[in-house]
Write a protein that holds these residues in place. Structure first.
Motif: not given
Ligand code: 5AD
Ligand code: SF4
Length: 469
Positions: A417-419, A443-450
């Motif tokens: 889980x990218x926090x 990983x790019x910041x857009x993936x936060x929360x995934x």
């Protein structure tokens, strides 16, 4: 109201009621135009309390400040568990004193576990009367009134309840994360391990109602949260004070059925860890295969002096059962060295258990006598040098197994889980595996929360590096 140690040791038969939080409209404008800063010490319970305090302050009109230096209200949410936590807070109180001299209009205060200690409050009255307010762990919901009194009074407003009160539902919360949330399931602790101050600072065990917990988890899920951590000083004893026919395993199962993606819980005591609970953890894929199982000592003699209610044999049985039933489980622990009277033999028993369990990680501590606890009165003739040497030897072993456990992940693909943005490298994201391993991921910041699958390509003792698989 001042805290009283003798009263804190007692357990009342008072019935615990459930009430709803409400702020008096008179207090809603008290903080308008002002900022606050909260410094939090200690465990997740304190971190979550600070999330409640922040939200209450914002209801009063305060805004969060970027730093302590420019805040109008500064609160220290304190921890009492060991002497060093205590000393850190008094160091910070010294700093607050200087700040108050330079900016006399700021409001300063302490709350949390140290505020529940009679010795601490006496020391404040003696030496730190510049503080504006002191409140405890049992009356966070009364903060608006307490702050109002502090602002309009010249002397230190001390409002600490020794005896826990009711369970207050619907206290507002300003969560630190958009993806993972702390959820209290119970307050207090009745275990009274002989070294531990928590039963005095957090009061008797009080479980939240089943329905209130499930409602909170469902609402978190609806709001996009991916992970909940069920919080309590001794979560396995959940429900025992309610005299109803459900327990922690029923709660875990109901939380799993909400469908929230990740469920964790802290802290477990080996005593209340039932087979039913282990089976539920093994059965549901959204209950994470990660268990914190405090050992404290591997010596039966010391465990008895600690009042832990298990032996090394029963601990190892439980450990094996968990390992067999929960696929791929990671287990971490807490260990205290230098408990009064701990001999080299006792310490070697602890090392032996660490050798057997090969923990994924461990938090290790030197025994710290806490005022009012039985262990603080036990004869302690081990020198600090010996205690430090034991801690060092223990840490070497713990670190070796932590690294070995991580090595098994090399080349594997695991869910993370990218926090947040990695603290070490701003171009990476950081998150945790299902087994609670910290991973830095390209990983790019857009993936936060995934929750993403990550291939691990480097491992260290405390973290790993990986890339999106
Ligand atoms: N001294 C040292 N360590 C302590 N802990 C609790 N009380 C003490 C103490 N008096 C440790 C235990 C517990 C963890 C949260 O802190 O290992 O599990
Ligand atoms: Fe520290 Fe225990 Fe209080 Fe948490 S509950 S802040 S660990 S004393």
């Amino acid at each position: 109201m001042l805290p009283c140690l003798n009263e804190a040791k007692k357990r009342t038969k008072n019935k615990v009621m459930v009430k709803k939080y409400k702020i008096d409209d008179n207090f809603r404008k008290l903080g308008l135009g002002k900022t606050y800063f909260i410094k939090t010490y200690g465990c997740q319970m304190n971190v979550h309390d600070s999330e409640n305090i922040k939200a209450i302050l914002e209801e009063m009109g305060f805004k969060e400040s970027s730093g302590m230096e420019n805040a109008d209200l500064i609160l220290l949410n304190t921890c009492a568990i060991r002497e060093n936590a205590h000393n850190k807070v008094f160091g910070m109180i010294g700093r607050l004193k200087h700040m108050k001299e330079e900016r006399p209009n700021i409001i300063t205060g302490i709350c949390g576990c140290m505020a529940q200690e009679e010795v601490v409050v006496n020391e404040i009255l003696d030496k730190y009367r510049f503080l504006d307010l002191v409140f405890g762990t049992h009356n966070i919901h009364e903060l608006p009134e307490i702050l109002n009194k502090a602002i309009h009074n010249d002397k230190t407003e001390i409002d600490v309840k020794t005896i826990e009160g009711d369970i207050i539902e619907e206290i507002p919360v300003k969560r630190d994360s958009k993806y993972k949330a702390w959820v209290n399931i119970m307050y207090g602790c009745d275990k009274f391990c002989t070294y531990c101050i928590v039963p005095y600072t957090r009061g008797k065990q009080r479980s939240r109602r089943f329905g209130d917990i499930i409602k909170e988890v469902e609402s978190l899920k609806d709001n996009g949260y991916k992970e909940v951590t069920l919080l309590g000083q001794n979560v396995n004893a959940y429900g025992k004070d309610l005299e109803l026919d459900y327990d922690m395993s029923d709660l875990l199962e109901a939380v799993a059925k909400t469908g929230i993606e990740r469920i964790r819980f802290v802290t477990s005591h080996p005593w209340d860890f039932t087979d039913k609970m282990i089976n539920i953890i093994g059965k549901y894929s959204n209950i994470m295969p990660y268990i914190h199982l405090p050992l404290q000592s591997g010596s039966d003699r010391i465990l008895k002096l600690m009042g832990r209610r298990y032996t090394k044999e029963s601990y190892l049985n439980l450990f094996d059962k968990i390992k067999k039933t929960v696929p791929n489980v990671a287990i971490t622990t807490d260990i205290i060295v230098g408990f009064p009277g701990e001999t080299e033999e006792d310490f070697k028993d602890t090392l032996e258990i660490v050798d057997k369990c090969k923990y994924d990680s461990a938090f290790t501590f030197i025994f710290s006598p806490r005022e009012g606890t039985p262990a603080a009165k036990m004869k302690d003739d081990i020198s600090l040098k010996v205690k430090e040497d034991r801690l060092h030897r223990l840490n070497e072993l713990v670190n070796k197994y932590a690294y070995e456990a991580n090595l098994k992940y090399l080349g594997k693909v695991v869910p993370v889980l990218l926090e947040n943005v990695s603290e070490k490298n701003g171009s990476m994201l950081a998150g945790y595996t299902d087994t609670m391993k910290l991973v830095n991921v390209k990983a790019p910041k857009e993936m936060l929360g995934q929750i993403v699958l990550v291939k691990i390509n480097d491992v260290k003792t405390w973290s790993m590096d990986g890339e999106i698989a």
